[in-house]
Design a protein around this motif. Structure first.
Motif, mmCIF file in Angstrom:
data_model
loop_
_atom_site.group_PDB
_atom_site.id
_atom_site.type_symbol
_atom_site.label_atom_id
_atom_site.label_comp_id
_atom_site.label_asym_id
_atom_site.label_seq_id
_atom_site.Cartn_x
_atom_site.Cartn_y
_atom_site.Cartn_z
ATOM 1 N N ASN A 207 46.515 -37.630 1.767
ATOM 2 C CA ASN A 207 46.649 -38.987 2.312
ATOM 3 C C ASN A 207 46.143 -39.291 3.482
ATOM 4 O O ASN A 207 45.357 -40.261 3.553
ATOM 5 N N TYR B 8 43.061 -41.904 4.037
ATOM 6 C CA TYR B 8 43.314 -43.363 4.501
ATOM 7 C C TYR B 8 42.968 -43.410 6.244
ATOM 8 O O TYR B 8 43.328 -44.090 6.924
ATOM 9 N N ASP C 20 48.455 -39.556 11.433
ATOM 10 C CA ASP C 20 47.043 -39.887 11.171
ATOM 11 C C ASP C 20 46.567 -40.913 12.307
ATOM 12 O O ASP C 20 47.757 -41.886 12.492
ATOM 13 N N ARG D 23 50.077 -48.684 -4.928
ATOM 14 C CA ARG D 23 49.122 -48.753 -4.075
ATOM 15 C C ARG D 23 48.921 -49.975 -3.469
ATOM 16 O O ARG D 23 48.837 -51.163 -3.926
ATOM 17 N N VAL D 24 48.953 -49.762 -2.201
ATOM 18 C CA VAL D 24 48.542 -50.873 -1.046
ATOM 19 C C VAL D 24 47.170 -51.466 -1.527
ATOM 20 O O VAL D 24 46.083 -50.760 -1.235
ATOM 21 N N HIS E 70 40.774 -49.957 -0.655
ATOM 22 C CA HIS E 70 40.099 -48.490 -0.425
ATOM 23 C C HIS E 70 40.084 -47.852 -1.815
ATOM 24 O O HIS E 70 40.203 -46.989 -2.432
ATOM 25 N N THR F 269 45.856 -42.210 -7.287
ATOM 26 C CA THR F 269 46.583 -42.640 -8.232
ATOM 27 C C THR F 269 47.874 -43.426 -8.238
ATOM 28 O O THR F 269 48.487 -43.947 -9.081
ATOM 29 N N GLY F 270 48.152 -43.556 -7.018
ATOM 30 C CA GLY F 270 49.621 -43.890 -6.674
ATOM 31 C C GLY F 270 50.791 -43.315 -7.066
ATOM 32 O O GLY F 270 51.905 -43.545 -7.085
ATOM 33 N N LEU G 134 52.901 -39.920 -3.415
ATOM 34 C CA LEU G 134 54.171 -40.185 -2.591
ATOM 35 C C LEU G 134 55.418 -39.984 -3.408
ATOM 36 O O LEU G 134 56.435 -39.639 -2.898
HETATM 37 P P1 ADP Z 1 47.272 -42.688 -3.724
HETATM 38 O O1 ADP Z 1 47.034 -41.960 -4.590
HETATM 39 O O2 ADP Z 1 46.820 -44.204 -4.154
HETATM 40 O O3 ADP Z 1 47.026 -42.194 -2.308
HETATM 41 P P2 ADP Z 1 49.987 -42.372 -3.070
HETATM 42 O O4 ADP Z 1 51.452 -42.388 -3.745
HETATM 43 O O5 ADP Z 1 49.875 -41.154 -2.288
HETATM 44 O O6 ADP Z 1 49.185 -42.842 -3.708
HETATM 45 O O7 ADP Z 1 50.341 -43.428 -1.777
HETATM 46 C C1 ADP Z 1 50.666 -44.817 -2.288
HETATM 47 C C2 ADP Z 1 49.857 -45.853 -1.353
HETATM 48 O O8 ADP Z 1 50.566 -45.874 0.112
HETATM 49 C C3 ADP Z 1 48.488 -45.719 -1.171
HETATM 50 O O9 ADP Z 1 47.615 -46.248 -2.292
HETATM 51 C C4 ADP Z 1 48.151 -46.126 0.428
HETATM 52 O O10 ADP Z 1 47.934 -47.593 0.006
HETATM 53 C C5 ADP Z 1 49.332 -45.916 1.041
HETATM 54 N N1 ADP Z 1 49.330 -44.694 1.777
HETATM 55 C C6 ADP Z 1 49.824 -43.382 1.588
HETATM 56 N N2 ADP Z 1 49.547 -42.698 2.750
HETATM 57 C C7 ADP Z 1 49.007 -43.322 3.591
HETATM 58 C C8 ADP Z 1 48.349 -43.186 4.897
HETATM 59 N N3 ADP Z 1 48.526 -41.801 5.472
HETATM 60 N N4 ADP Z 1 47.807 -44.020 5.684
HETATM 61 C C9 ADP Z 1 47.629 -45.544 4.866
HETATM 62 N N5 ADP Z 1 48.255 -45.722 3.762
HETATM 63 C C10 ADP Z 1 48.723 -44.852 3.088
#
Ligand code: ADP
Length: 270
Positions: free
Chosen positions: A160, A164, A188, A207-208, A213, A219-220, A223
Motif C-alpha cells: 500500500n 499510494y 510513506d 477504498r477511498v 487511484h 481490491t479494498g 487492510l
Molecule cells: P486496496 O486494495 O484498495 O489498497 P486496502 O484495504 O489495502 O485496499 O486499503 C483500503 C484503502 O485505504 C485504499 O483503497 C486506499 O484508499 C487507502 N490506503 C491504504 N493504504 C494507504 C496509504 N499508505 N496511503 C494512502 N491511502 C491508503
C-alpha cells in the motif's frame, strides 16, 4: 427483554449460564450476518472484472480488422485479469484467516525476515516508480504467532505504501520493541487519507474514492487482512495520516521473548 425475564427466574449460577447462552446466540447471529454480507460483497466485487473482461472480449472480436485497437483491448483484459487474480487470492486469504484456528501452533517469527519478504514482494513496483524502501529500527526482534499471517500483513502495508506514493519518494519500515510488544511501522510520503475516511479504510472492500487511484487496481481487502492478523494475534493496527503528505501504519504484535512466557502483550522482561 425476554432474556432478562428468563434469567430472573433461575439461580445465580444458572443465570450466568443462560446469559452466556443468550450472548452466544446473539454472537452467532451476528457472525452469520457478517458472513452473508461478505458473500454478497464478494459476488458484487467479482462481477466487476468479469464483466469488464467480457466486454473487452466482445470489443476485440468486433475490432479484428484494427490491430492497434485489438492490442489496446488485450492490454486492458490483461490488467483486469490481474485484478481478478489478486481479488481471488485475497478473498481466499481472508477466508482462511477467518477459519476457526488461525493460530494453531504459534512460533517465534523473525521480523527481519518478514520485512525482507515484504520488501521483495513490492520490489518491482517500487523500482518502476523509483521508490526507495528503507528499513531501520531495532534488529533481531521476534513476535509470537503465525509466520505466514504476519508476513501477509506486513507485505500488505508495504505494498500500500508503494501504491499510494508518488514516484521518487521513500518508504520507511521500522521496528521497535515496547513493553512486551513489537511495533512495525510503515511510513510513506504518499497521497495520505482524508480524515473523514480514515475510520473506514479497514473495512472489507472499502477504498477511498476508487477513481483517484484507478490505475493501482486495488481490491479494498488488504487492510482488512492486516486488521484480522492483528486481532488474531492479540495486537492492533493504527494509522496516522495527513492528506497530501503521507501515512504511517503501525502494526503491534506480541513479542516473543526467549525464556519468558510468550504471547502476552504488556509483559516486558524485568
Ligand atoms: P486496496 O486494495 O484498495 O489498497 P486496502 O484495504 O489495502 O485496499 O486499503 C483500503 C484503502 O485505504 C485504499 O483503497 C486506499 O484508499 C487507502 N490506503 C491504504 N493504504 C494507504 C496509504 N499508505 N496511503 C494512502 N491511502 C491508503
Amino acid at each position: 427483554a425476554p432474556a432478562r425475564h428468563v434469567t430472573a427466574r433461575v439461580a445465580p449460577l444458572g443465570s450466568r449460564l443462560v446469559l452466556a447462552l443468550v450472548e452466544d446466540r446473539t454472537r452467532e447471529r451476528r457472525v452469520e450476518a457478517v458472513r452473508r454480507d461478505f458473500v454478497a460483497n464478494v459476488s458484487h466485487e467479482l462481477k466487476t472484472p468479469v464483466g469488464a473482461i467480457k466486454l473487452l472480449a466482445e470489443a476485440v472480436a468486433d475490432a479484428s480488422d484494427d490491430p492497434e485497437a485489438v492490442k489496446r483491448f488485450a492490454g486492458r483484459m490483461n490488467l483486469e485479469s490481474d485484478r481478478l487474480t489478486r481479488l481471488v487470492q485475497q478473498i481466499i486469504e481472508l477466508s482462511r484467516l477467518q477459519a476457526d484456528d488461525p493460530l494453531e501452533t504459534p512460533t517465534a517469527v523473525a521480523i527481519d525476515d518478514v520485512i525482507g519478504v515484504a520488501v521483495d514482494t513490492s520490489a518491482i513496483d517500487a523500482d518502476s516508480k523509483n521508490i526507495d524502501i528503507v528499513t531501520g529500527g531495532t534488529p533481531g526482534l521476534e513476535v509470537f504467532g503465525n509466520d505466514e499471517q504476519v508476513t501477509a500483513a506486513v507485505a500488505n502495508l508495504v505494498a500500500n505504501a508503494v501504491s499510494y506514493s508518488a514516484c521518487d519518494s521513500t518508504v520507511l519500515v521500522t521496528t521497535k520493541a515496547d513493553d512486551g510488544a513489537v511495533e512495525i511501522s510503515v511510513v510513506d510520503q504518499g497521497i495520505g487519507i482524508p480524515p473523514d475516511e480514515i475510520d473506514r479504510i479497514f473495512e472489507r472492500f472499502y477504498r477511498v474514492d476508487p477513481a483517484r487511484h484507478r490505475s493501482t487496481g486495488g481490491t479494498g481487502l488488504g487492510l482488512s487482512i492486516v486488521k484480522h492478523v492483528a486481532a488474531t494475534h492479540g495486537g492492533d493496527v493504527r494509522v496516522w495520516s495527513v492528506e497530501g503528505q503521507g501515512s504511517t501504519f503501525t502494526l503491534t504484535l506480541p513479542q516473543h521473548l526467549p525464556h519468558h512466557a510468550p504471547g502476552q502483550l504488556g509483559s516486558a522482561p524485568s
